[in-house]
Design a protein around this motif. Structure first.
Motif, mmCIF file in Angstrom:
data_model
loop_
_atom_site.group_PDB
_atom_site.id
_atom_site.type_symbol
_atom_site.label_atom_id
_atom_site.label_comp_id
_atom_site.label_asym_id
_atom_site.label_seq_id
_atom_site.Cartn_x
_atom_site.Cartn_y
_atom_site.Cartn_z
ATOM 1 N N ALA A 7 0.827 -1.207 0.000
ATOM 2 C CA ALA A 7 0.000 0.000 0.000
ATOM 3 C C ALA A 7 0.858 1.253 0.000
ATOM 4 N N ARG A 8 1.953 1.230 0.725
ATOM 5 C CA ARG A 8 2.838 2.410 0.730
ATOM 6 C C ARG A 8 3.458 2.638 -0.644
ATOM 7 N N LYS A 9 3.817 1.569 -1.325
ATOM 8 C CA LYS A 9 4.349 1.710 -2.686
ATOM 9 C C LYS A 9 3.274 2.263 -3.626
ATOM 10 N N ALA A 10 2.032 1.806 -3.448
ATOM 11 C CA ALA A 10 0.941 2.281 -4.303
ATOM 12 C C ALA A 10 0.709 3.767 -4.096
ATOM 13 N N VAL A 11 0.732 4.235 -2.862
ATOM 14 C CA VAL A 11 0.534 5.660 -2.588
ATOM 15 C C VAL A 11 1.634 6.484 -3.249
ATOM 16 N N ALA A 12 2.871 6.027 -3.103
ATOM 17 C CA ALA A 12 3.979 6.764 -3.709
ATOM 18 C C ALA A 12 3.829 6.841 -5.228
ATOM 19 N N GLY A 13 3.424 5.730 -5.857
ATOM 20 C CA GLY A 13 3.270 5.727 -7.307
ATOM 21 C C GLY A 13 2.121 6.603 -7.775
ATOM 22 N N TYR A 14 0.958 6.475 -7.128
ATOM 23 C CA TYR A 14 -0.201 7.280 -7.526
ATOM 24 C C TYR A 14 0.031 8.759 -7.236
ATOM 25 N N GLN A 15 0.789 9.070 -6.183
ATOM 26 C CA GLN A 15 1.082 10.479 -5.882
ATOM 27 C C GLN A 15 1.923 11.092 -6.993
ATOM 28 N N ALA A 16 2.940 10.349 -7.432
ATOM 29 C CA ALA A 16 3.789 10.848 -8.513
ATOM 30 C C ALA A 16 2.979 11.005 -9.811
ATOM 31 N N TYR A 17 2.117 10.049 -10.082
ATOM 32 C CA TYR A 17 1.293 10.121 -11.295
ATOM 33 C C TYR A 17 0.346 11.310 -11.242
ATOM 34 N N PHE A 18 -0.304 11.512 -10.097
ATOM 35 C CA PHE A 18 -1.229 12.633 -9.974
ATOM 36 C C PHE A 18 -0.487 13.971 -10.082
ATOM 37 N N ASP A 19 0.659 14.077 -9.439
ATOM 38 C CA ASP A 19 1.415 15.335 -9.501
ATOM 39 C C ASP A 19 1.764 15.686 -10.941
ATOM 40 N N ALA A 20 2.128 14.683 -11.745
ATOM 41 C CA ALA A 20 2.487 14.932 -13.140
ATOM 42 C C ALA A 20 1.267 15.398 -13.944
ATOM 43 N N LEU A 21 0.126 14.706 -13.764
ATOM 44 C CA LEU A 21 -1.081 15.096 -14.494
ATOM 45 C C LEU A 21 -1.608 16.436 -14.027
ATOM 46 N N ASP A 22 -1.479 16.716 -12.741
ATOM 47 C CA ASP A 22 -1.947 18.001 -12.225
ATOM 48 C C ASP A 22 -1.154 19.151 -12.828
ATOM 49 N N ALA A 23 0.160 18.951 -12.934
ATOM 50 C CA ALA A 23 0.989 19.992 -13.534
ATOM 51 C C ALA A 23 0.622 20.210 -15.004
ATOM 52 N N LYS A 24 0.379 19.118 -15.725
ATOM 53 C CA LYS A 24 -0.005 19.240 -17.137
ATOM 54 C C LYS A 24 -1.378 19.904 -17.266
ATOM 55 N N TRP A 25 -2.308 19.581 -16.353
ATOM 56 C CA TRP A 25 -3.654 20.183 -16.414
ATOM 57 C C TRP A 25 -3.571 21.680 -16.163
ATOM 58 N N ARG A 26 -2.778 22.065 -15.187
ATOM 59 C CA ARG A 26 -2.645 23.494 -14.897
ATOM 60 C C ARG A 26 -2.006 24.253 -16.050
ATOM 61 N N ALA A 27 -1.194 23.498 -16.835
ATOM 62 C CA ALA A 27 -0.568 24.129 -18.007
ATOM 63 C C ALA A 27 -1.449 24.045 -19.243
ATOM 64 N N GLY A 28 -2.627 23.407 -19.087
ATOM 65 C CA GLY A 28 -3.552 23.304 -20.208
ATOM 66 C C GLY A 28 -3.302 22.141 -21.112
ATOM 67 N N GLY A 29 -2.439 21.224 -20.718
ATOM 68 C CA GLY A 29 -2.095 20.108 -21.583
ATOM 69 C C GLY A 29 -2.782 18.808 -21.217
ATOM 70 N N GLU A 30 -3.742 18.824 -20.267
ATOM 71 C CA GLU A 30 -4.419 17.601 -19.847
ATOM 72 C C GLU A 30 -5.865 17.918 -19.511
ATOM 73 N N THR A 31 -6.739 16.936 -19.704
ATOM 74 C CA THR A 31 -8.151 17.159 -19.434
ATOM 75 C C THR A 31 -8.442 17.027 -17.935
ATOM 76 N N LEU A 32 -9.510 17.687 -17.522
ATOM 77 C CA LEU A 32 -9.924 17.607 -16.124
ATOM 78 C C LEU A 32 -10.366 16.188 -15.780
ATOM 79 N N LEU A 33 -10.969 15.483 -16.732
ATOM 80 C CA LEU A 33 -11.425 14.123 -16.479
ATOM 81 C C LEU A 33 -10.255 13.214 -16.107
ATOM 82 N N ASN A 34 -9.169 13.292 -16.860
ATOM 83 C CA ASN A 34 -7.999 12.472 -16.557
ATOM 84 C C ASN A 34 -7.397 12.844 -15.199
ATOM 85 N N ARG A 35 -7.396 14.164 -14.930
ATOM 86 C CA ARG A 35 -6.851 14.598 -13.642
ATOM 87 C C ARG A 35 -7.703 14.048 -12.491
#
Length: 460
Positions: free
Chosen positions: A378-406
């Motif tokens: 579970a700790r590994k899963a949190v670390a992985g999903y956190q990194a994935y979300f941070d990347a998509l969040d940055a792309k969404w804020r830059a306009g390069g990703e949809t809100l649905l994916n975020r």
């Protein structure tokens, strides 16, 4: 006419004909546990709760010891059983009573007369065939069984309070995750509204953001209610007011960390420390003693009795009395069969307690091992999903990703965070369950050891 001694011999032989073989249950247990037993450095003991280093848990356990209705009821049961045992012991001793009386009479043609009487009566049933002794022994064993039940109630109560406390802390931790998610969703809704008004995002994104806020609010409200119910359940277990429980729970906030302890790899050693096994053994021994007392009812009984009038010392009487069970319609034998059945039930209850204890210990160790492995995953899963979300969040804020994916990534992260908390909770709860299954740190009393069932290798 047959002489009296000959009649007694016939009745005694008739009673022997009704003798029965007492039940002698045995239950084999494995030489080792099938599940991997924890092998930490220290052995289990009664101070284990203090090793959580959690002041709030310590406060709750102290309050439960003093106020729990279940523990007070168990203590009252011990008092009652001890009183009954005292009555049984009294049956072995002679009985002496004194009668003091004064009467005043006055008739029309006589003077008033006063008559004082003082009289002592004594009786003693000679315990020829052990009925009184067996009855007293059954009462003493029953009292010892109640004492073991009280110890078991204390262990169960401690585990119940600790488990409720851990569940409450985990619930509050998950509530914090939902609360943070709701705050994040509201921030997202405001940011999305700005983008829609600026023509940089479609109106559908605003609808999705509003729906996400509503869903997050529902999840938070439901979680808050669950935590409140857990706090209310703790108040019932501890036996104090809800306000007192809330005051304790308001302090602190993290999940407690129990200290690992060593579990014997021999099931028989674990079973010998469990109060419920000790209670079942003593209950069975008491049933055997009661069966012996019922069997003694088939034999004659002899008592000695006498009285003396102190106001007239020449007036006294003394002599034996013999009671012969000639015909009672089979009541005595029916009582013996009933006592035998009770002993059989008690023996099978002991076997069931042994089987349940082994299964409970095995289950706790199995679930503990699984929770510890799942916790690392579970700790590994949190670390992985956190990194994935941070990347998509940055792309969404830059306009390069949809809100649905975020939002999909955010929900995956939230699920992983909740799972991690649940696995930490499961690990702690299984340590508590294993503590209870291993006897809660109690040491088998000497009197329980003396009354234990005969054991052989591989048997408990």
């Amino acid at each position: 006419m047959r002489p009296l001694p000959g009649l007694i011999s016939v009745l005694a032989l008739s009673a022997c004909a009704a003798a029965i073989v007492p039940p002698a249950p045995q239950q084999a247990v494995s030489a080792r546990f099938a599940a991997d037993a924890p092998q930490a450095g220290s052995a289990i003991d009664l101070t284990w709760w203090g090793q959580f280093n959690d002041a709030q848990l310590a406060d709750l356990l102290r309050l439960a010891d003093a106020n729990s209705p279940s523990l007070r009821s168990a203590a009252a049961a011990v008092m009652k059983a001890r009183a009954v045992a005292g009555q049984g012991d009294a049956g072995l001793a002679p009985v002496l009573t004194a009668d003091l009386a004064r009467s005043v009479t006055k008739q029309a043609d006589t003077a008033r007369a006063t008559d004082d009487t003082a009289k002592f009566d004594a009786s003693w049933e000679i315990d020829l065939f052990g009925k009184a002794r067996q009855t007293a022994e059954a009462a003493r064993l029953s009292a010892a069984a109640e004492e073991a039940a009280f110890r078991g109630a204390h262990v169960s109560l401690s585990a119940e309070v600790a488990s409720g406390f851990v569940q409450y802390r985990a619930c509050m931790r998950i509530e914090a995750i939902y609360r943070a998610a709701l705050g994040s969703q509201r921030d997202t809704l405001r940011a999305t509204g700005d983008l829609v008004r600026a023509g940089l995002a479609p109106q559908s994104d605003a609808a999705l953001a509003e729906a996400s806020v509503a869903s997050a609010a529902i999840a938070l409200e439901s979680q808050t209610a669950d935590c409140r119910v857990l706090a209310q359940t703790l108040a019932v277990s501890v036996g104090v007011s809800q306000g007192q429980i809330d005051a304790i729970l308001s302090r602190g906030g993290g999940l407690p960390v129990p200290r690992a302890f060593r579990v014997s790899s021999v099931p028989a050693e674990v079973l010998r420390q469990r109060p419920d096994i000790i209670e079942a053994e003593l209950t069975f021994a008491a049933a055997l003693a009661s069966m012996g007392a019922a069997q003694a009812d088939l034999f004659p009984s002899l008592s000695l009795g006498g009285s003396i009038t102190l106001t007239d010392p020449k007036s006294w009487q003394f002599g034996p009395a013999l009671s012969l069970p000639i015909f009672d319609g089979g009541a005595a034998r029916a009582s013996l069969r009933s006592a035998q059945a009770e002993a059989q039930i008690a023996g099978e209850s002991w076997r069931k307690a042994v089987l349940s204890a082994v299964a409970e210990t095995e289950g706790a160790m199995t679930r503990l091992a699984a929770a510890r492995r799942n916790g690392a995953s579970a700790r590994k899963a949190v670390a992985g999903y956190q990194a994935y979300f941070d990347a998509l969040d940055a792309k969404w804020r830059a306009g390069g990703e949809t809100l649905l994916n975020r939002e999909t990534a955010r929900r995956s992260l939230q699920t992983a965070q909740i799972t991690e908390v649940e696995q930490r909770e499961a690990e702690i709860l299984q340590w508590v369950a294993l503590f209870k299954a291993a006897g809660g740190g109690w040491t088998r009393p000497a009197q329980a050891q003396a009354a234990a069932l005969p054991q052989s290798e591989g048997k408990e």
